[in-house]
Scaffold this active site. Structure first.
Site, PDB file in Angstrom:
ATOM      1  N   LEU A 208      19.350 -35.379 -36.354  1.00  0.00           N
ATOM      2  CA  LEU A 208      18.962 -36.320 -37.405  1.00  0.00           C
ATOM      3  C   LEU A 208      18.836 -37.739 -36.849  1.00  0.00           C
ATOM      4  O   LEU A 208      17.855 -38.437 -37.120  1.00  0.00           O
ATOM      5  CB  LEU A 208      19.985 -36.296 -38.545  1.00  0.00           C
TER       6      LEU A 208
ATOM      7  N   PHE B 181      15.567 -38.111 -34.799  1.00  0.00           N
ATOM      8  CA  PHE B 181      14.320 -38.133 -35.563  1.00  0.00           C
ATOM      9  C   PHE B 181      14.237 -39.288 -36.560  1.00  0.00           C
ATOM     10  O   PHE B 181      13.145 -39.692 -36.945  1.00  0.00           O
ATOM     11  CB  PHE B 181      14.073 -36.786 -36.246  1.00  0.00           C
ATOM     12  N   GLU B 182      15.373 -39.839 -36.964  1.00  0.00           N
ATOM     13  CA  GLU B 182      15.341 -40.999 -37.861  1.00  0.00           C
ATOM     14  C   GLU B 182      15.139 -42.309 -37.107  1.00  0.00           C
ATOM     15  O   GLU B 182      14.400 -43.174 -37.554  1.00  0.00           O
ATOM     16  CB  GLU B 182      16.618 -41.092 -38.702  1.00  0.00           C
ATOM     17  N   SER B 183      15.818 -42.488 -35.976  1.00  0.00           N
ATOM     18  CA  SER B 183      15.813 -43.808 -35.325  1.00  0.00           C
ATOM     19  C   SER B 183      15.620 -43.767 -33.817  1.00  0.00           C
ATOM     20  O   SER B 183      15.650 -44.823 -33.187  1.00  0.00           O
ATOM     21  CB  SER B 183      17.130 -44.521 -35.622  1.00  0.00           C
TER      22      SER B 183
ATOM     23  N   VAL C 233      13.509 -35.870 -43.076  1.00  0.00           N
ATOM     24  CA  VAL C 233      13.231 -35.675 -41.650  1.00  0.00           C
ATOM     25  C   VAL C 233      14.144 -34.593 -41.059  1.00  0.00           C
ATOM     26  O   VAL C 233      13.740 -33.858 -40.162  1.00  0.00           O
ATOM     27  CB  VAL C 233      13.332 -37.020 -40.876  1.00  0.00           C
TER      28      VAL C 233
END
Length: 145
Positions: free
Chosen positions: A50, A53-55, A125
């Site tokens: 996570l 894919f987020e940051s 995401v």
């Protein structure tokens, strides 16, 4: 757009000198130490996936969501309209606190989010990139926890 630029400037000014993108294993260790391994049944691999894919492992990332007008803050891109002090503040935290590379406030807020009825599905995401992945183990390859 102006709000986004102001937030970007604030995050830049409040980011500690030397703060940068964290390594995958550094992120894994911080999340592990923060108690996210199997928190609410989600493995540490899910959390690291996570974060990527987020940051892209950037704890000071600030991105505007053009679809709903919200802004995401920090490693997990926690949305301001619900979770931090620009909106409902369900995490009882300032949005800028979610940009701290120590991840303490980010982890505590993520725990509140994942306890909700959607679980990690609260992050679309994660649903698209991590939930059904058969290669989650790779996120911890070579990491010492």
């Amino acid at each position: 757009m102006q709000l986004y630029l102001v937030l970007l400037l604030i995050s830049y000014l409040l980011t500690p000198i030397g703060a940068s993108i964290l390594g995958r294993c550094v992120v894994a260790k911080k999340l592990y130490d923060g108690g996210l391994n199997y928190f609410e049944g989600y493995s540490l691999e899910n959390w690291v996936c996570l974060a990527y894919f987020e940051s892209k492992f950037n704890p000071s990332a600030v991105y505007e969501n053009s679809r709903d007008g919200s802004t995401g803050f920090g490693l997990f891109q926690i949305r301001d309209n619900e979770w931090c002090d620009h909106g409902k503040n369900l995490c009882s935290v300032s949005c800028t606190a979610l940009l701290n590379p120590n991840l303490k406030d980010t982890i505590e807020c993520a725990k509140k989010i994942v306890k909700g009825k959607q679980g990690m599905g609260a992050w679309p995401v994660w649903s698209r990139n991590c939930q059904l992945s058969d290669i989650l183990d790779r996120w911890l390859d070579g990491c010492e926890l």
